[in-house]
Design an enzyme around this catalytic site. Structure first.
Site, PDB file in Angstrom:
ATOM      1  NE  ARG A   1       5.426  11.804   1.743  1.00 27.42           N
ATOM      2  CZ  ARG A   1       4.442  11.496   0.907  1.00 27.42           C
ATOM      3  NH1 ARG A   1       3.473  10.688   1.289  1.00 27.42           N
ATOM      4  NH2 ARG A   1       4.403  11.985  -0.310  1.00 27.42           N
TER       5      ARG A   1
ATOM      6  CB  SER B   1      -4.303  10.076  -3.773  1.00 25.12           C
ATOM      7  OG  SER B   1      -3.629   9.712  -2.596  1.00 25.12           O
ATOM      8  CG  ASN B   2       0.228   5.591  -4.264  1.00 25.39           C
ATOM      9  OD1 ASN B   2      -0.297   5.041  -5.237  1.00 25.39           O
ATOM     10  ND2 ASN B   2       1.543   5.737  -4.156  1.00 25.39           N
TER      11      ASN B   2
ATOM     12  CG  ASP C   1       0.432  13.243  -5.190  1.00 24.65           C
ATOM     13  OD1 ASP C   1      -0.072  12.145  -4.878  1.00 24.65           O
ATOM     14  OD2 ASP C   1       1.297  13.824  -4.497  1.00 24.65           O
TER      15      ASP C   1
ATOM     16  CE1 TYR D   1      -2.781  12.085   2.501  1.00 22.48           C
ATOM     17  CE2 TYR D   1      -2.665  10.379   0.821  1.00 22.48           C
ATOM     18  CZ  TYR D   1      -3.298  10.961   1.900  1.00 22.48           C
ATOM     19  OH  TYR D   1      -4.464  10.401   2.374  1.00 22.48           O
TER      20      TYR D   1
END
Lengths: 223, 223
Positions: free
Chosen positions: B43, B118-119, B12, B14
């Site tokens: 966040r 990642s998103n 991942d 972040y």
């Protein structure tokens, strides 16, 4: 003949008719000085776990999730949670205080169909509603548990149409939860955001049709 | 011949390789005294909006969502956000600091396939990775944007298998985010939770296979 463009007035339960933070007092009694934090994290994780389980395809009942969230909140706050204490706190969730104007508003809506539509499972909702004074004023108590789809998925809101035999544009849906308002409006309900704390609306590209400080505001639609 | 039961080491981005709170400094400079709150809410809403949009069926890119979450965080903190300030803060998200051990760990994994999954959309990930010293050490940079499914849905993790041509049990997946670990383990990856802050695991009925304080811990699998 009732005169409103809406046929059905549908209410979210937790945060909308019932004050989820009315457990703070019990939390503070059991965990002196930590009650507010535990209560806040408990609610935050309760919501988060329902979203995440839906996304992962691991549905379980909201009652299970409520227990899971409580266990996390206590671990996070370094507060020991005995089995008895856990039972006591979960029980307090079945006896949440309702917002004071609820009964009066439901009474004035009597010519129309009224319902609760909640992520809560019936084993949570039934005792909660039965201890309130307005149980007889509700036509339906609908739980997503019947379709195992948490709000805010479109499939969850679909249950209201099937059970109440109305079209989506005939529904006025009330919630204090911004994510619930966004989901319901996205699905096609008319929405009234009950913004009790004067919060900001979430930035999800969707606005509520109406915004009121408490439930009394919706009565303008039944004059 | 590399000797590990894993063929692919997937990270991942972040919170795992890059410190999302490295924007606090810039937030504090622009909004004296409010930087920490704005950074935290930014966040939190960034994650929440990705979950909610997935549930509602209203996908948009993570870059859009990051802007939406920033706008909410500033409104919530009663901080005025000019167009220039917004641009400056979004730009700072493309220059996040990486955790210091990342380069060393990726270098030791060179006999194996390595990737970021990642998103984030590629228009966020590409500049971020290119300003880091370890861009040449990654075989793949995979974004959910290709399938328009945010983690933690099973369909999102499926992308890793298709792109890297591995079976799910051949993947060791690293994340600092508990919801991402739960989603990945539920999908069938082996998972290593990078628990930098000594947090509690979420109560989602799923445990990580491994838990380390930082990325160096995973090197025990490539001895």
């Amino acid at each position: 003949m009732p005169d409103s463009k809406f046929k059905a007035f549908v209410f979210d339960a937790y945060g909308t008719l019932f004050d989820v933070h009315s457990v703070i007092e019990k939390c503070n009694e059991l965990f002196p000085g930590k009650g507010e934090t535990i209560s806040r994290v408990w609610r935050q994780k309760q919501l988060e776990y329902s979203f995440l389980r839906q996304l992962m395809g691991r549905y379980t009942t909201f009652l299970e999730i409520t227990g899971d969230a409580l266990r996390y909140a206590c671990k996070d706050a370094r507060a020991e949670l005995s089995q008895n204490t856990e039972k006591e706190l979960i029980d307090s969730y079945l006896k949440l205080k309702h917002y004071e104007e609820t009964e009066e508003v439901l009474r004035k809506l009597q010519p129309y169909r009224t319902a609760i539509f909640s992520n809560g499972s019936l084993n949570m909702l039934t005792p909660l509603i039965n201890q309130s004074p307005f149980a007889p004023l509700l036509d339906d108590v609908l739980s997503v548990d019947e379709v195992k789809q948490f709000k805010p998925t479109p499939m969850s809101y679909q249950l209201v149409l099937e059970k109440m035999e109305v079209r989506r544009e005939e529904v006025l849906f009330m919630s204090s939860n911004t994510w619930d308002i966004a989901g319901a409006a996205s699905f096609g309900f008319h929405t009234a955001w009950i913004n009790r704390q004067g919060r900001e609306m979430d930035q999800l590209g969707i606005k509520p049709h109406y915004e009121y400080e408490d439930l009394r505001g919706i009565l303008e639609h039944v004059k």
